[in-house]
Design an enzyme around this catalytic site. Structure first.
Site, PDB file in Angstrom:
ATOM      1  N   ASN A  76      12.104 -36.526  -8.403  1.00  0.00           N
ATOM      2  CA  ASN A  76      11.259 -36.464  -7.200  1.00  0.00           C
ATOM      3  C   ASN A  76      11.891 -37.351  -6.131  1.00  0.00           C
ATOM      4  OD1 ASN A  76       9.315 -36.514  -5.252  1.00  0.00           O
ATOM      5  ND2 ASN A  76       7.770 -37.592  -6.473  1.00  0.00           N
ATOM      6  N   TRP A  77      12.509 -36.702  -5.165  1.00  0.00           N
ATOM      7  CA  TRP A  77      13.216 -37.471  -4.122  1.00  0.00           C
ATOM      8  C   TRP A  77      12.254 -38.106  -3.113  1.00  0.00           C
ATOM      9  CZ3 TRP A  77      17.887 -33.950  -2.285  1.00  0.00           C
ATOM     10  CH2 TRP A  77      18.783 -33.793  -3.355  1.00  0.00           C
ATOM     11  N   LYS A  78      10.994 -37.710  -3.161  1.00  0.00           N
ATOM     12  CA  LYS A  78      10.003 -38.197  -2.178  1.00  0.00           C
ATOM     13  C   LYS A  78      10.539 -37.936  -0.754  1.00  0.00           C
ATOM     14  CE  LYS A  78       8.283 -41.236  -5.705  1.00  0.00           C
ATOM     15  NZ  LYS A  78       7.639 -42.467  -6.104  1.00  0.00           N
ATOM     16  N   HIS A 117       0.462 -35.750  -6.795  1.00  0.00           N
ATOM     17  CA  HIS A 117       1.163 -37.028  -6.889  1.00  0.00           C
ATOM     18  C   HIS A 117       0.278 -38.140  -6.328  1.00  0.00           C
ATOM     19  CE1 HIS A 117       4.101 -40.198  -6.471  1.00  0.00           C
ATOM     20  NE2 HIS A 117       4.861 -39.520  -7.312  1.00  0.00           N
ATOM     21  N   GLU A 151       0.928 -40.621  -4.587  1.00  0.00           N
ATOM     22  CA  GLU A 151       1.186 -40.978  -3.190  1.00  0.00           C
ATOM     23  C   GLU A 151       0.447 -40.040  -2.247  1.00  0.00           C
ATOM     24  OE1 GLU A 151       5.439 -41.096  -3.493  1.00  0.00           O
ATOM     25  OE2 GLU A 151       5.306 -42.945  -4.669  1.00  0.00           O
ATOM     26  N   GLU A 182       1.698 -40.614 -14.674  1.00  0.00           N
ATOM     27  CA  GLU A 182       2.334 -41.569 -13.763  1.00  0.00           C
ATOM     28  C   GLU A 182       1.327 -42.663 -13.414  1.00  0.00           C
ATOM     29  OE1 GLU A 182       6.025 -40.070 -11.625  1.00  0.00           O
ATOM     30  OE2 GLU A 182       4.335 -39.630 -10.329  1.00  0.00           O
ATOM     31  N   GLY A 236       7.447 -47.163  -8.470  1.00  0.00           N
ATOM     32  CA  GLY A 236       8.216 -47.893  -7.459  1.00  0.00           C
ATOM     33  C   GLY A 236       8.081 -49.403  -7.544  1.00  0.00           C
ATOM     34  N   SER A 288       8.895 -45.996 -12.538  1.00  0.00           N
ATOM     35  CA  SER A 288      10.000 -46.954 -12.722  1.00  0.00           C
ATOM     36  C   SER A 288      10.903 -46.616 -13.907  1.00  0.00           C
ATOM     37  CB  SER A 288       9.463 -48.390 -12.842  1.00  0.00           C
ATOM     38  OG  SER A 288       8.854 -48.788 -11.630  1.00  0.00           O
ATOM     39  N   GLY A 322      11.627 -41.137  -9.804  1.00  0.00           N
ATOM     40  CA  GLY A 322      11.640 -41.301  -8.353  1.00  0.00           C
ATOM     41  C   GLY A 322      12.909 -42.004  -7.908  1.00  0.00           C
ATOM     42  N   GLY A 323      12.798 -43.298  -7.642  1.00  0.00           N
ATOM     43  CA  GLY A 323      13.902 -44.079  -7.083  1.00  0.00           C
ATOM     44  C   GLY A 323      15.248 -43.871  -7.769  1.00  0.00           C
TER      45      GLY A 323
HETATM   46  P1  13P Z   1       9.704 -44.330  -9.321  1.00  0.00           P
HETATM   47  O1  13P Z   1      10.604 -43.785 -10.402  1.00  0.00           O
HETATM   48  O2  13P Z   1      10.439 -44.708  -8.083  1.00  0.00           O
HETATM   49  O3  13P Z   1       8.824 -45.419  -9.861  1.00  0.00           O
HETATM   50  O4  13P Z   1       8.733 -43.144  -8.893  1.00  0.00           O
HETATM   51  C1  13P Z   1       8.064 -42.437  -9.861  1.00  0.00           C
HETATM   52  C2  13P Z   1       7.408 -41.273  -9.220  1.00  0.00           C
HETATM   53  O5  13P Z   1       6.459 -41.414  -8.477  1.00  0.00           O
HETATM   54  C3  13P Z   1       7.968 -39.946  -9.499  1.00  0.00           C
HETATM   55  O6  13P Z   1       7.118 -38.951  -9.037  1.00  0.00           O
END
Ligand code: 13P
Length: 259
Positions: free
Chosen positions: A10-12, A96, A98, A167, A173, A213, A234-235
């Site tokens: 997930n590149w956000k 998600h 977010e 999640e 994050g 994470s 994510g990151g």
């Molecule tokens: P991180 O891996 O940056 O914690 O993000 C997880 C995430 O929200 C994937 O959708």
């Protein structure tokens, strides 16, 4: 291992340029192409979907969007429908945290999941407790309620195209990845709660993955768990070398038949 594991990137809202998006895709293709044990899907922002689609042609890496709208077309400024995405992508993420933090409700998540499945997409539904709920020992209760609400329009037949992502909000994050034992218990609960809604057989067919994470230092501790069918990253998915490493590590765990 009944279900093929999935590793989802997930590149956000990253990266900022088409060039960087292209470099990121090209940077993971060698690792992806070298294995067939893990289903790999990347989720760029809408604006990069078509460009990334071209780069992925003929590869084993699949494409997804990070969100969708439930109406198929009409006067909904700024929205992109599941029906539109289905012509371009294989996957979509809904619910998600977010997006939930920005006001998305359980009811909207359910409508998005229902529309996406009806459009033929593979769907990742995200659930997870926040820090306060976690500290209060309410993770199981919160997550079970989210599963029930989000799956209101899911049928047993959809199970092969459905992935439930656990999640925990406090792990996203933050560098504070969940204790694998907690992740295991919650993922088991998610499968059970899903099975209660669509039948336990279908509940066994859907995949349950962990996100929050995840990186190359800790991914093995999740993919080794019996209830875990992969990870949502994510990151760490924004660094081609790091994500390539994670692809190799996940493939190695499943090739070794540890799960
Ligand atoms: P991180 O891996 O940056 O914690 O993000 C997880 C995430 O929200 C994937 O959708």
């Amino acid at each position: 291992m009944a279900n093929k594991p999935v590793l989802a990137a997930n590149w956000k809202m990253n990266p900022i340029s088409a060039k960087e998006a292209g470099d990121l895709v090209n940077g993971i293709l060698d690792a992806a192409k070298a294995q067939d044990r893990v289903q790999i899907a990347i989720f760029p922002p809408y604006i990069w979907l078509l460009g990334v689609l071209e780069l992925l042609a003929g590869t084993n890496v699949e494409l997804g969007a990070q969100n969708c709208f439930w109406k198929s077309s009409g006067a909904y400024t700024g929205e992109v429908s599941a029906a539109m995405l289905a012509g371009i992508c294989k996957w979509v993420i809904v619910g998600h945290s977010e997006r939930r933090e920005m006001g998305e409700t359980d009811d909207q998540v359910a409508k998005k999941a229902g529309a996406a499945l009806a459009a033929g997409l593979h769907v990742i539904i995200c659930v997870g407790e926040n820090q306060e709920q976690h500290t209060a020992g309410k993770a199981a209760e919160v997550v079970a309620a989210q599963v029930k609400a989000a799956m209101a329009e899911v049928a047993a037949d959809d199970s092969e195209r459905l992935v439930m992502a656990y999640e925990p909000v406090w792990a996203i994050g933050t560098g504070k990845n969940a204790d694998p034992e907690h992740a295991y218990r919650t993922m088991r609960l998610i499968r059970k709660a899903a099975g209660n809604l669509i039948g336990q057989k279908a509940g066994q067919r859907l995949r349950v993955i962990y996100g929050g994470s995840v990186n190359s230092q800790n991914i093995e501790t999740y993919v080794e768990l019996p209830e875990c069918d992969g990870c949502l990253v994510g990151g760490a998915s924004l660094k081609a070398d790091e994500f390539s490493k994670m692809i190799n590590m996940t493939a190695a765990v499943y090739s070794a038949g540890a799960v």
